[in-house]
Design an enzyme around this catalytic site. Structure first.
Site, PDB file in Angstrom:
ATOM      1  N   VAL A  72       0.862  -1.160   0.094  1.00  0.00           N
ATOM      2  CA  VAL A  72       0.142   0.046   0.059  1.00  0.00           C
ATOM      3  C   VAL A  72       0.957   1.249  -0.105  1.00  0.00           C
ATOM      4  O   VAL A  72       0.556   2.247  -0.721  1.00  0.00           O
ATOM      5  CB  VAL A  72      -0.940   0.054   1.351  1.00  0.00           C
ATOM      6  N   CYS A  73       1.889   1.287   0.871  1.00  0.00           N
ATOM      7  CA  CYS A  73       2.718   2.456   0.811  1.00  0.00           C
ATOM      8  C   CYS A  73       3.550   2.780  -0.371  1.00  0.00           C
ATOM      9  O   CYS A  73       3.726   3.878  -0.684  1.00  0.00           O
ATOM     10  CB  CYS A  73       3.733   2.225   2.041  1.00  0.00           C
ATOM     11  N   THR A  74       3.968   1.659  -1.233  1.00  0.00           N
ATOM     12  CA  THR A  74       4.569   1.859  -2.454  1.00  0.00           C
ATOM     13  C   THR A  74       3.673   2.546  -3.297  1.00  0.00           C
ATOM     14  O   THR A  74       4.072   3.449  -3.979  1.00  0.00           O
ATOM     15  CB  THR A  74       4.951   0.509  -2.862  1.00  0.00           C
TER      16      THR A  74
END
Length: 243
Positions: A72-74
């Site tokens: 998700v953070c990517t």
């Protein structure tokens, strides 16, 4: 007073930074909309960051992540990177944070460039917060995450802070681990805040640039006519106009 919460720690790099003795809820700074954002020094992918100096006379969006190489953070870091020209046009600096080290961030950036940027350069800094000191300082976690700050698994270092040039917090958001953020909404909020500051208005739900704004109830009809010209009164307390 605040400096008493810190102790000097020898580091494995040439950067000098300070560390909290404990992560204690009773002594944690209380950050609210309108609070002056705390200053800190920390390593980043662009070198050591002194946060107040980094802000300078710009708006800033600080957004945080629990770990590198997470799915998700990517996608989030990539989405903000794509929108960076839009933030630049509004005098807004972007700065990320992840609770791992800068060397790992630099490796992660290569993935972000490949996945989200068609291998174009990633151009804003990511803070290294291995000790989770900044995460503590900004209260970026849920209740379970706070209990684990001293070394357990923390899933919820996933906050957004919009900060103005006076170093005041103007918006805060904290997301659960499962929910990706909306970068376009952050941009929309900045448009709303900057319009409100410049024009003395407020904005209705889902407002975007070019749509009608609301005249605050504290402004009389006479003053509204003088300041804005024509306006539409739906209720005595709800009046729309253009800016």
């Amino acid at each position: 007073m605040f400096s008493r919460q810190f102790a000097r720690l020898s580091t494995r790099s040439t950067l000098s930074f300070q560390r909290f003795i404990t992560f204690d809820a009773a002594s944690q700074p209380r950050l609210r909309i309108g609070s002056t954002v705390p200053n800190f020094k920390a390593p980043s992918t662009a070198g050591e960051i002194d946060f107040h100096k980094f802000i300078g006379d710009s708006w800033v969006v600080l957004f945080s992540h629990p770990a590198d190489f997470t799915p998700v953070c990517t996608t989030e870091l990539g989405a903000f990177a794509k929108l960076k020209p839009e933030f630049d046009a509004r005098n807004v600096k972007l700065i990320g944070l992840s609770a791992e080290g800068v060397d790992k961030h630099n490796s992660w950036i290569k993935d972000i460039e490949e996945v989200a940027l068609d291998n174009k350069p990633f151009t804003y800094p990511i803070i290294g917060d291995e000790s989770r000191e900044v995460s503590y300082l900004f209260d970026m976690v849920d209740e379970e995450g706070f209990k684990n700050l001293n070394g357990g698994i923390v899933q919820t270092i996933r906050s957004v802070f919009v900060i103005d040039p006076a170093k005041k917090i103007r918006l805060t958001l904290t997301y659960p681990a499962s929910c990706g953020r909306n970068s376009a909404e952050v941009l929309r909020v900045i448009d709303s805040l900057q319009t409100a500051d410049k024009k003395g208005v407020v904005t209705p739900i889902d407002w975007t640039v070019g749509q009608d704004v609301i005249i605050p109830p504290s402004v009389s009809n006479e003053a509204a006519k003088e300041k804005f010209g024509d306006f539409k009164e739906v209720k005595p307390y709800l009046r729309f106009t253009k800016v």
